[in-house]
Design a protein around this motif. Structure first.
Motif, PDB file in Angstrom:
ATOM      1  N   VAL A 193     108.059  -4.933 109.452  1.00  0.00           N
ATOM      2  CA  VAL A 193     109.172  -4.000 109.655  1.00  0.00           C
ATOM      3  C   VAL A 193     110.364  -4.499 108.822  1.00  0.00           C
ATOM      4  O   VAL A 193     110.738  -5.668 108.889  1.00  0.00           O
ATOM      5  CB  VAL A 193     109.514  -3.850 111.160  1.00  0.00           C
ATOM      6  CG1 VAL A 193     110.234  -5.061 111.727  1.00  0.00           C
ATOM      7  CG2 VAL A 193     110.324  -2.594 111.407  1.00  0.00           C
ATOM      8  N   PRO A 194     110.942  -3.649 107.959  1.00  0.00           N
ATOM      9  CA  PRO A 194     111.934  -4.129 106.975  1.00  0.00           C
ATOM     10  C   PRO A 194     113.357  -4.182 107.522  1.00  0.00           C
ATOM     11  O   PRO A 194     114.295  -3.770 106.858  1.00  0.00           O
ATOM     12  CB  PRO A 194     111.803  -3.098 105.850  1.00  0.00           C
ATOM     13  CG  PRO A 194     111.456  -1.838 106.570  1.00  0.00           C
ATOM     14  CD  PRO A 194     110.630  -2.230 107.768  1.00  0.00           C
ATOM     15  N   LEU A 195     113.505  -4.667 108.734  1.00  0.00           N
ATOM     16  CA  LEU A 195     114.817  -4.745 109.373  1.00  0.00           C
ATOM     17  C   LEU A 195     115.006  -6.160 109.904  1.00  0.00           C
ATOM     18  O   LEU A 195     114.053  -6.782 110.370  1.00  0.00           O
ATOM     19  CB  LEU A 195     114.900  -3.742 110.527  1.00  0.00           C
ATOM     20  CG  LEU A 195     114.805  -2.274 110.114  1.00  0.00           C
ATOM     21  CD1 LEU A 195     114.360  -1.403 111.279  1.00  0.00           C
ATOM     22  CD2 LEU A 195     116.145  -1.787 109.578  1.00  0.00           C
ATOM     23  N   SER A 196     116.256  -6.647 109.835  1.00  0.00           N
ATOM     24  CA  SER A 196     116.527  -8.002 110.305  1.00  0.00           C
ATOM     25  C   SER A 196     116.492  -8.060 111.826  1.00  0.00           C
ATOM     26  O   SER A 196     116.795  -7.074 112.494  1.00  0.00           O
ATOM     27  CB  SER A 196     117.897  -8.453 109.820  1.00  0.00           C
ATOM     28  OG  SER A 196     117.928  -8.452 108.424  1.00  0.00           O
ATOM     29  N   PRO A 197     116.140  -9.219 112.398  1.00  0.00           N
ATOM     30  CA  PRO A 197     116.165  -9.361 113.853  1.00  0.00           C
ATOM     31  C   PRO A 197     117.557  -9.072 114.400  1.00  0.00           C
ATOM     32  O   PRO A 197     118.560  -9.313 113.727  1.00  0.00           O
ATOM     33  CB  PRO A 197     115.809 -10.831 114.076  1.00  0.00           C
ATOM     34  CG  PRO A 197     115.132 -11.282 112.831  1.00  0.00           C
ATOM     35  CD  PRO A 197     115.689 -10.440 111.724  1.00  0.00           C
ATOM     36  N   LYS A 198     117.602  -8.526 115.606  1.00  0.00           N
ATOM     37  CA  LYS A 198     118.863  -8.312 116.340  1.00  0.00           C
ATOM     38  C   LYS A 198     119.838  -7.422 115.576  1.00  0.00           C
ATOM     39  O   LYS A 198     121.050  -7.657 115.569  1.00  0.00           O
ATOM     40  CB  LYS A 198     119.521  -9.656 116.666  1.00  0.00           C
ATOM     41  CG  LYS A 198     118.601 -10.629 117.398  1.00  0.00           C
ATOM     42  CD  LYS A 198     118.126 -10.053 118.712  1.00  0.00           C
ATOM     43  CE  LYS A 198     117.052 -10.905 119.372  1.00  0.00           C
ATOM     44  NZ  LYS A 198     116.292 -10.147 120.404  1.00  0.00           N
ATOM     45  N   THR A 199     119.310  -6.406 114.908  1.00  0.00           N
ATOM     46  CA  THR A 199     120.142  -5.489 114.134  1.00  0.00           C
ATOM     47  C   THR A 199     120.684  -4.358 115.013  1.00  0.00           C
ATOM     48  O   THR A 199     121.700  -3.754 114.695  1.00  0.00           O
ATOM     49  CB  THR A 199     119.314  -4.891 112.981  1.00  0.00           C
ATOM     50  OG1 THR A 199     118.919  -5.965 112.131  1.00  0.00           O
ATOM     51  CG2 THR A 199     120.083  -3.892 112.168  1.00  0.00           C
ATOM     52  N   PHE A 200     119.999  -4.051 116.109  1.00  0.00           N
ATOM     53  CA  PHE A 200     120.356  -2.912 116.958  1.00  0.00           C
ATOM     54  C   PHE A 200     120.611  -3.402 118.379  1.00  0.00           C
ATOM     55  O   PHE A 200     120.051  -4.414 118.795  1.00  0.00           O
ATOM     56  CB  PHE A 200     119.202  -1.898 116.977  1.00  0.00           C
ATOM     57  CG  PHE A 200     118.840  -1.397 115.606  1.00  0.00           C
ATOM     58  CD1 PHE A 200     119.426  -0.264 115.086  1.00  0.00           C
ATOM     59  CD2 PHE A 200     117.928  -2.090 114.820  1.00  0.00           C
ATOM     60  CE1 PHE A 200     119.119   0.177 113.807  1.00  0.00           C
ATOM     61  CE2 PHE A 200     117.609  -1.649 113.545  1.00  0.00           C
ATOM     62  CZ  PHE A 200     118.211  -0.516 113.036  1.00  0.00           C
TER      63      PHE A 200
END
Lengths: 229, 150
Positions: free
Chosen positions: A133-140
């Motif tokens: 998944v191309p999203l950084s941890p703890k982004t949301f």
């Protein structure tokens, strides 16, 4: 049935629950053109999406700023959280055909000025939730999802669960077949997650797939909340 | 895809921020300016990634806008305090510019480049970040700049 979860929910947007549901019903692209069996694609109903999103945006006093919808499909949950007043929703799905429909739904919302959706940012990303998944941890703050239930690929719903828990800081709202409740709970406990069933939802799965013989089939599904802090 | 969302993305293979490259199509869609929203997003932004993205998407006529984005991330606490005290006017240029780039600028057709060489297509406003869809650096002859004839 799902209404049972609504009383503690505070209103976060100018729209009532019924209004959110009715706007979701008006979205132009609610059906998959050719639902993909391998991805277990089916539409989250407006009724369920409106209520799950109401739970997801009603945590202790504040609307989350950013919500990610994993396996967003035609974007029903993402649209629902935005209509409930969340300013940023990002939908992730592996299927670009579904995302094009989701994007059309988002554009439709933006043009309906009466609902003030120009306040909100909705974007769509084609990506594999489970594998990179191309999203950084703890982004949301919050992740919402109606994942594939794992009837085609065993335990894929729990792989979604794990990824959602890495992306969110506050909570994950997710749905899993009620028949797997004990397994889900054991697994959540083992991972040290504070997980709770908020409601049992009856999913009316339409006979969109050839292997469904009945016109539609009711499936019992649990709405889970995982508290991350 | 808006630049706000771009700021959240990483390469699915190398987990690094992605540069916006080869921009072919952009859309600028006016949205209501809400300074308090921009200020709330500020602490979560990767400032370097945002500046590079703004430079990659700014039209030639917008060079002046880029100057409103300082090289270093602005002091979020000072801006928050100014917003609380109703003294936000001094930051108006910065916040309007951020609003323009983060919320109003949509990348429709372009590529996203990983520092390790992979490229990912953005098509119809949707980035394809499937690891197997990466265009590897070895397979890019077709998009390489044409050699200058001597």
């Amino acid at each position: 049935m799902v209404d049972a979860i609504v009383p503690g929910v505070q209103k976060r947007s100018s729209l009532s629950l019924k209004q959110v549901e009715s706007v979701l019903c008006s979205l132009p692209r609610r059906r998959f053109e050719r639902p993909r069996i391998d991805l277990e694609q089916y539409v989250t109903s407006a009724h369920v999406a409106a209520r799950v999103a109401a739970c997801a945006v009603s945590r202790s006093g504040e609307v989350p700023e950013r919500v990610v919808d994993l396996g967003t499909g035609t974007g029903m949950l993402a649209a629902a959280v935005v209509l409930h007043g969340c300013p940023v929703a990002v939908g992730v799905d592996v299927d670009v055909d579904a995302l094009r429909l989701a994007r059309e739904n988002g554009q439709h919302l933006r043009r309906q000025s009466v609902h003030k959706p120009e306040h909100s940012v909705m974007d769509w990303i084609q990506a594999d939730v489970v594998d990179g998944v191309p999203l950084s941890p703890k982004t949301f703050e919050v992740a919402v999802m109606n994942p594939p239930f794992g009837t085609r690929h065993r335990a894929v719903d729990m792989a979604f669960w794990d990824v959602a828990c890495t992306l969110a800081t506050d909570a994950v709202y997710t749905m899993h077949k009620s028949s797997t409740r004990e397994y889900v709970l054991r697994r959540a406990r083992r991972a040290g997650h504070d997980a709770q069933v908020l409601a049992e939802v009856r999913f009316d799965l339409p006979a969109s797939y050839r292997f469904h013989r009945q016109a539609s089939a009711d499936v019992a599904v649990d709405l889970w909340r995982v508290r991350l802090r | 895809m808006r630049l706000l969302t771009h700021n959240l993305l990483v390469c699915p293979v190398h987990r690094e921020a992605l540069r916006i490259e080869q921009v072919r199509e952009l859309e600028v869609i006016a949205a209501e300016y809400r300074p308090e929203f921009i200020v709330r997003m500020l602490p979560r932004l990767d400032w370097g990634v945002l500046r590079a993205a703004a430079a990659a998407t700014a039209a030639a006529a917008e060079a002046g806008r880029l100057e409103a984005l300082p090289p270093q991330a602005p002091d979020v606490e000072a801006i928050q305090a100014a917003l609380r005290d109703g003294q936000v006017a001094q930051y108006e240029g910065l916040l309007q510019t951020l609003h323009h780039f983060l919320v109003e600028t949509h990348v429709i057709t372009a590529r996203l480049g990983c520092p390790h060489g992979e490229q990912y297509a953005i098509d119809g406003g949707i980035p394809n970040l499937l690891a197997e869809a990466a265009i590897s650096p070895d397979a890019m002859e077709d998009v390489a700049a044409p050699a200058v004839a001597s």
